[in-house]
Design a protein around this motif. Structure first.
Motif, PDB file in Angstrom:
ATOM      1  N   GLY A 340      10.957  10.931   4.594  1.00 32.46           N
ATOM      2  CA  GLY A 340       9.627   9.939   4.758  1.00 32.46           C
ATOM      3  C   GLY A 340       8.406   9.886   4.464  1.00 32.46           C
ATOM      4  N   LEU A 341       7.892  10.933   5.241  1.00 32.13           N
ATOM      5  CA  LEU A 341       6.253  11.503   4.783  1.00 32.13           C
ATOM      6  C   LEU A 341       6.222  11.817   3.222  1.00 32.13           C
ATOM      7  CD1 LEU A 341       3.540  11.740   5.893  1.00 32.13           C
ATOM      8  CD2 LEU A 341       3.885  13.861   6.568  1.00 32.13           C
ATOM      9  N   THR A 342       7.511  12.744   2.656  1.00 31.51           N
ATOM     10  CA  THR A 342       6.690  13.102   1.409  1.00 31.51           C
ATOM     11  C   THR A 342       6.821  11.856   0.448  1.00 31.51           C
ATOM     12  OG1 THR A 342       8.147  15.338   2.079  1.00 31.51           O
ATOM     13  CG2 THR A 342       7.726  14.523  -0.388  1.00 31.51           C
ATOM     14  N   GLY A 343       8.367  11.065   0.648  1.00 29.21           N
ATOM     15  CA  GLY A 343       8.289   9.735   0.038  1.00 29.21           C
ATOM     16  C   GLY A 343       6.886   9.095  -0.252  1.00 29.21           C
ATOM     17  N   PHE A 344       6.168   8.400   1.461  1.00 21.05           N
ATOM     18  CA  PHE A 344       4.621   7.877   1.308  1.00 21.05           C
ATOM     19  C   PHE A 344       3.848   8.576   0.483  1.00 21.05           C
ATOM     20  CE2 PHE A 344       1.458   6.679   3.325  1.00 21.05           C
ATOM     21  CZ  PHE A 344       1.056   5.614   2.996  1.00 21.05           C
ATOM     22  N   LEU A 345       3.852   9.878   0.349  1.00 24.84           N
ATOM     23  CA  LEU A 345       2.788  10.313   0.125  1.00 24.84           C
ATOM     24  C   LEU A 345       2.891  10.500  -2.344  1.00 24.84           C
ATOM     25  CD1 LEU A 345       2.327  13.861   2.181  1.00 24.84           C
ATOM     26  CD2 LEU A 345       0.755  11.815   1.335  1.00 24.84           C
ATOM     27  N   LEU A 346       4.068  10.663  -2.194  1.00 22.35           N
ATOM     28  CA  LEU A 346       4.767  10.920  -3.282  1.00 22.35           C
ATOM     29  C   LEU A 346       4.403   9.088  -4.297  1.00 22.35           C
ATOM     30  CD1 LEU A 346       8.197  12.118  -4.057  1.00 22.35           C
ATOM     31  CD2 LEU A 346       5.709  13.038  -5.472  1.00 22.35           C
ATOM     32  N   PHE A 347       4.470   7.870  -3.461  1.00 17.62           N
ATOM     33  CA  PHE A 347       4.100   6.559  -3.886  1.00 17.62           C
ATOM     34  C   PHE A 347       2.442   6.618  -3.499  1.00 17.62           C
ATOM     35  CE2 PHE A 347       3.418   2.285  -2.007  1.00 17.62           C
ATOM     36  CZ  PHE A 347       3.586   1.504  -3.104  1.00 17.62           C
ATOM     37  N   MET A 348       2.231   6.673  -2.706  1.00 18.78           N
ATOM     38  CA  MET A 348       0.400   6.676  -2.638  1.00 18.78           C
ATOM     39  C   MET A 348       0.116   7.744  -4.276  1.00 18.78           C
ATOM     40  SD  MET A 348      -0.355   4.790  -0.412  1.00 18.78           S
ATOM     41  CE  MET A 348      -1.610   4.548  -0.536  1.00 18.78           C
ATOM     42  N   VAL A 349       0.211   8.710  -4.563  1.00 18.50           N
ATOM     43  CA  VAL A 349      -0.681   9.811  -5.091  1.00 18.50           C
ATOM     44  C   VAL A 349      -0.215   8.442  -6.717  1.00 18.50           C
ATOM     45  CG1 VAL A 349      -0.068  11.503  -6.753  1.00 18.50           C
ATOM     46  CG2 VAL A 349       0.195  11.773  -4.385  1.00 18.50           C
ATOM     47  N   MET A 350       1.933   7.989  -7.409  1.00 21.62           N
ATOM     48  CA  MET A 350       2.119   7.535  -8.024  1.00 21.62           C
ATOM     49  C   MET A 350       1.035   6.762  -8.133  1.00 21.62           C
ATOM     50  SD  MET A 350       5.217   8.154  -8.679  1.00 21.62           S
ATOM     51  CE  MET A 350       6.229   8.006  -7.277  1.00 21.62           C
ATOM     52  N   MET A 351       0.418   5.700  -6.818  1.00 26.04           N
ATOM     53  CA  MET A 351       0.371   4.296  -6.900  1.00 26.04           C
ATOM     54  C   MET A 351      -1.447   4.818  -7.540  1.00 26.04           C
ATOM     55  SD  MET A 351       0.449   1.582  -4.426  1.00 26.04           S
ATOM     56  CE  MET A 351      -1.238   1.947  -3.420  1.00 26.04           C
ATOM     57  N   VAL A 352      -2.182   4.946  -6.662  1.00 24.75           N
ATOM     58  CA  VAL A 352      -3.127   5.468  -6.843  1.00 24.75           C
ATOM     59  C   VAL A 352      -3.963   5.974  -8.561  1.00 24.75           C
ATOM     60  CG1 VAL A 352      -5.443   6.759  -5.798  1.00 24.75           C
ATOM     61  CG2 VAL A 352      -3.884   5.884  -4.848  1.00 24.75           C
ATOM     62  N   GLY A 353      -3.333   7.198  -8.749  1.00 22.45           N
ATOM     63  CA  GLY A 353      -3.144   7.198  -9.988  1.00 22.45           C
ATOM     64  C   GLY A 353      -2.769   6.412 -11.039  1.00 22.45           C
ATOM     65  N   ARG A 354      -2.338   5.377 -10.528  1.00 25.00           N
ATOM     66  CA  ARG A 354      -1.762   3.886 -11.978  1.00 25.00           C
ATOM     67  C   ARG A 354      -2.869   3.356 -11.940  1.00 25.00           C
ATOM     68  NH1 ARG A 354       3.537   1.607 -10.388  1.00 25.00           N
ATOM     69  NH2 ARG A 354       2.789   0.224 -11.955  1.00 25.00           N
ATOM     70  N   PHE A 355      -4.247   3.167 -11.024  1.00 30.48           N
ATOM     71  CA  PHE A 355      -4.701   1.948 -10.522  1.00 30.48           C
ATOM     72  C   PHE A 355      -5.930   2.315 -10.707  1.00 30.48           C
ATOM     73  CE2 PHE A 355      -1.344   0.230  -8.531  1.00 30.48           C
ATOM     74  CZ  PHE A 355      -1.072  -1.329  -8.312  1.00 30.48           C
ATOM     75  N   SER A 356      -6.855   1.713 -11.086  1.00 34.11           N
ATOM     76  CA  SER A 356      -8.547   1.512 -11.759  1.00 34.11           C
ATOM     77  C   SER A 356      -9.043   0.984 -10.094  1.00 34.11           C
ATOM     78  CB  SER A 356      -8.709   1.087 -12.952  1.00 34.11           C
ATOM     79  OG  SER A 356      -8.639  -0.381 -12.900  1.00 34.11           O
ATOM     80  N   PHE A 357     -10.668   1.445 -10.417  1.00 31.70           N
ATOM     81  CA  PHE A 357     -11.747   0.354  -9.001  1.00 31.70           C
ATOM     82  C   PHE A 357     -12.903  -0.207 -10.209  1.00 31.70           C
ATOM     83  CE2 PHE A 357     -10.983   0.157  -4.588  1.00 31.70           C
ATOM     84  CZ  PHE A 357     -12.339   0.176  -3.660  1.00 31.70           C
ATOM     85  N   VAL A 358     -12.576  -1.268  -9.304  1.00 33.73           N
ATOM     86  CA  VAL A 358     -13.546  -2.343  -9.640  1.00 33.73           C
ATOM     87  C   VAL A 358     -14.223  -3.076  -8.704  1.00 33.73           C
ATOM     88  CG1 VAL A 358     -14.686  -4.112 -11.110  1.00 33.73           C
ATOM     89  CG2 VAL A 358     -12.965  -2.343 -11.976  1.00 33.73           C
ATOM     90  N   GLY A 359     -15.327  -2.465  -8.196  1.00 35.51           N
ATOM     91  CA  GLY A 359     -15.954  -3.686  -7.121  1.00 35.51           C
ATOM     92  C   GLY A 359     -14.908  -3.354  -5.765  1.00 35.51           C
ATOM     93  N   PRO A 360     -15.007  -4.400  -4.664  1.00 39.08           N
ATOM     94  CA  PRO A 360     -13.821  -4.724  -3.770  1.00 39.08           C
ATOM     95  C   PRO A 360     -12.771  -4.527  -4.278  1.00 39.08           C
ATOM     96  CG  PRO A 360     -15.020  -6.293  -4.555  1.00 39.08           C
ATOM     97  CD  PRO A 360     -16.036  -6.105  -5.358  1.00 39.08           C
ATOM     98  N   GLN A 361     -12.057  -5.105  -5.666  1.00 46.23           N
ATOM     99  CA  GLN A 361     -11.057  -5.453  -6.002  1.00 46.23           C
ATOM    100  C   GLN A 361     -10.620  -4.228  -6.886  1.00 46.23           C
ATOM    101  OE1 GLN A 361     -10.014  -8.758  -6.041  1.00 46.23           O
ATOM    102  NE2 GLN A 361     -11.096  -9.392  -4.764  1.00 46.23           N
ATOM    103  N   VAL A 362      -9.082  -4.562  -6.027  1.00 41.93           N
ATOM    104  CA  VAL A 362      -8.307  -3.253  -7.476  1.00 41.93           C
ATOM    105  C   VAL A 362      -7.307  -3.997  -8.474  1.00 41.93           C
ATOM    106  CG1 VAL A 362      -6.087  -1.699  -6.436  1.00 41.93           C
ATOM    107  CG2 VAL A 362      -7.556  -1.407  -4.978  1.00 41.93           C
ATOM    108  N   VAL A 363      -7.798  -2.848  -9.581  1.00 45.49           N
ATOM    109  CA  VAL A 363      -6.725  -4.286 -10.364  1.00 45.49           C
ATOM    110  C   VAL A 363      -5.986  -3.026 -10.805  1.00 45.49           C
ATOM    111  CG1 VAL A 363      -8.071  -5.673 -10.462  1.00 45.49           C
ATOM    112  CG2 VAL A 363      -8.659  -4.319 -11.859  1.00 45.49           C
ATOM    113  N   SER A 364      -4.692  -3.548 -11.639  1.00 51.32           N
ATOM    114  CA  SER A 364      -4.499  -2.543 -12.911  1.00 51.32           C
ATOM    115  C   SER A 364      -5.041  -2.587 -14.217  1.00 51.32           C
ATOM    116  CB  SER A 364      -2.983  -3.015 -13.085  1.00 51.32           C
ATOM    117  OG  SER A 364      -2.436  -3.998 -13.458  1.00 51.32           O
TER     118      SER A 364
END
Length: 364
Positions: A340-364
Motif C-alpha cells: 500500500g505504501l509503495t503504491g501510494f508513493l508511486l502514484f504521488m511521484v507520477m502525479m506530481v511529475g505530470r503536473f505543473s504549478f501555477v500560483g495556488p492552482q494545480v493545472v495539467s
C-alpha cells in the motif's frame, strides 16, 4: 506586483525566516545535547547541496528537512520498541543515518523500525505538497517530489535499505526480487550510489547464507596497548619472531548478554580484555610487540591475531530461523502495508511529475 517579483519576495521571506530560526538556535546548540550535532550536520549538508550541486538554497533546505523527517520516523519507531538509538547524522550527498545501540530481537521489530522512516517521511512529503497547493509557493512542489522519491527509493527490497529490512517480516524471497530489480535499475539509471548499495547487498547475501566460511572462525589482526609493567612480569621477553599462542578465558555478561574475553600472558597475568562481542573466541596469538612513547608514558603495543566466530547478531544478515519466525497474520499485515505504501508513493511521484504549478492552482 508581477509574478516573478512575488516569487522572489516569497523566497527571500521564507529563506529569511529559516535563517532567523537557525541563527536563533545556534547559541543553544550546546544545550541541545546530541541533537546539536544533528543540527550542525544538517546545515553542512544543505550548504553542500547548494554550493557543490548548485541547488537553490530553498530546495536544499527542504531536501534536508525531508531526510530529517524520514530519519525521525526511525527514531520514533525504535523508541516505541524500547531500543536506544542515536540522533540522525547527516552525510552530504549520501543522506543521513542513525545507529542502534542494541539490535532488534526479531524480524518483526526490525521491520517495524524500518517501516517508521518511509511512513513518517511520506506523511511529511504529503503535507508539503498540500501546503504547496494551499499557499502557491512553488518551491515546495519539488521538495515534496524529492520527499516522495526518497521514501519510494528506500522501499526497494534491498538490504540495508528500509525495504530490505521490512520484507524480513514478509518473506525473504523478496530479497531475490530486490536483487533483480536493483540490477535493472542500476542498468536504467546508471546510478553509482545504487550500484554500491546493490553490491553491498549481494555480498551480504553471499557472506551470510552462501559462503562456506559463514560458520567458521575468521582471523582478525588487531593492535592493543598494555602497561609495560605487565610485560616486565613476563618470564622471559616476548617473542620477537615466532608467533606465540596466548591463553584466554571468555564468559558472558548477565546484564547485556555480551561476550567478554580476558587474555593472559604465559605467567598467568591478565594482559587485555575484549568487551562488547556477541560471538566466540577460538584462538589468540601474539604476533609482535613494540614499545611506544605516549603522553601518558611508555606503552607496549601488541599485535594480536584473533580467531573469532561471529555471533548471529553480528552477521551482516541474520541466518537463524528463530529470528524470522513470524506469524501468517503478521506477514499479511506487513505485506499489505508495504504494498500500500509503495503504491501510494508511486502514484504521488507520477502525479506530481505530470503536473505543473501555477500560483495556488494545480493545472495539467
Amino acid at each position: 506586483m508581477g509574478k516573478n517579483q512575488h516569487d522572489k519576495k516569497s523566497f527571500w521571506g521564507w529563506l529569511g525566516g529559516v535563517g532567523a530560526l537557525i541563527a536563533g538556535g545556534i547559541p543553544s546548540i550546546l544545550k541541545l545535547g546530541k541533537f546539536g550535532g544533528t543540527l550542525i550536520s544538517m546545515v553542512v549538508s544543505a550548504g553542500a547541496y547548494s554550493l557543490v550541486l548548485q541547488f537553490p538554497w530553498s530546495f536544499s533546505i527542504g531536501l534536508v528537512l525531508m531526510i530529517f523527517i524520514h530519519e525521525m520516523g526511525h527514531v520514533w519507531a525504535a523508541r516505541r520498541k524500547g531500543l536506544p538509538v542515536s540522533a540522525p547524522a547527516f552525510i552530504p550527498f549520501l543522506g543521513a543515518l542513525i545507529t542502534m545501540k542494541k539490535q532488534p530481537r526479531d524480524a518483526v521489530t526490525e521491520a517495524y523500525i524500518a517501516f517508521g522512516g518511509p511512513l513518517l517521511g511520506t506523511v511529511g512529503a504529503t503535507l508539503t505538497y498540500l501546503l504547496a497547493w494551499w499557499t502557491g509557493y512553488e518551491v515546495l512542489v519539488p521538495v515534496a517530489m524529492i520527499g516522495f522519491f526518497i521514501n519510494l527509493f528506500n522501499l526497494l527490497p534491498i538490504h540495508p535499505l528500509d525495504g530490505g529490512r521490512i520484507v524480513t517480516a514478509i518473506s525473504r524471497w523478496l530479497w531475490v526480487v530486490g536483487l533483480l530489480l536493483g540490477l535493472w535499475l542500476v542498468w536504467q539509471l546508471h546510478s553509482l550510489l545504487l550500484l554500491l548499495i546493490w553490491l553491498l547487498f549481494a555480498f551480504q547475501l553471499w557472506d551470510s547464507h552462501l559462503s562456506r566460511r559463514r560458520h567458521q572462525s575468521r582471523p582478525i589482526k588487531t593492535t592493543v596497548e598494555v602497561d609495560p609493567a605487565l610485560v616486565e612480569s613476563w618470564e622471559g621477553s616476548p617473542p620477537a619472531g615466532e608467533p606465540q599462542e596466548l591463553s584466554f578465558i571468555q564468559y558472558c555478561s548477565l546484564t547485556n548478554q555480551e561476550t567478554i574475553c580476558d587474555v593472559y600472558d604465559p605467567s598467568g597475568s591478565m594482559l587485555y580484555r575484549f568487551e562488547g562481542f556477541g560471538g566466540a573466541f577460538q584462538k589468540i596469538r601474539l604476533l609482535q610487540t613494540k614499545l611506544k612513547e605516549t603522553a601518558d608514558g611508555p606503552r607496549v603495543q601488541m599485535k594480536l591475531e584473533v580467531h573469532y566466530l561471529r555471533g548471529e547478531e553480528e552477521q551482516l544478515l541474520r541466518s537463524d530461523k528463530e529470528y524470522y519466525a513470524v506469524s501468517p497474520w503478521t506477514r499479511l499485515g506487513y505485506g499489505l502495508a508495504y504494498v500500500g505504501l509503495t503504491g501510494f508513493l508511486l502514484f504521488m511521484v507520477m502525479m506530481v511529475g505530470r503536473f505543473s504549478f501555477v500560483g495556488p492552482q494545480v493545472v495539467s
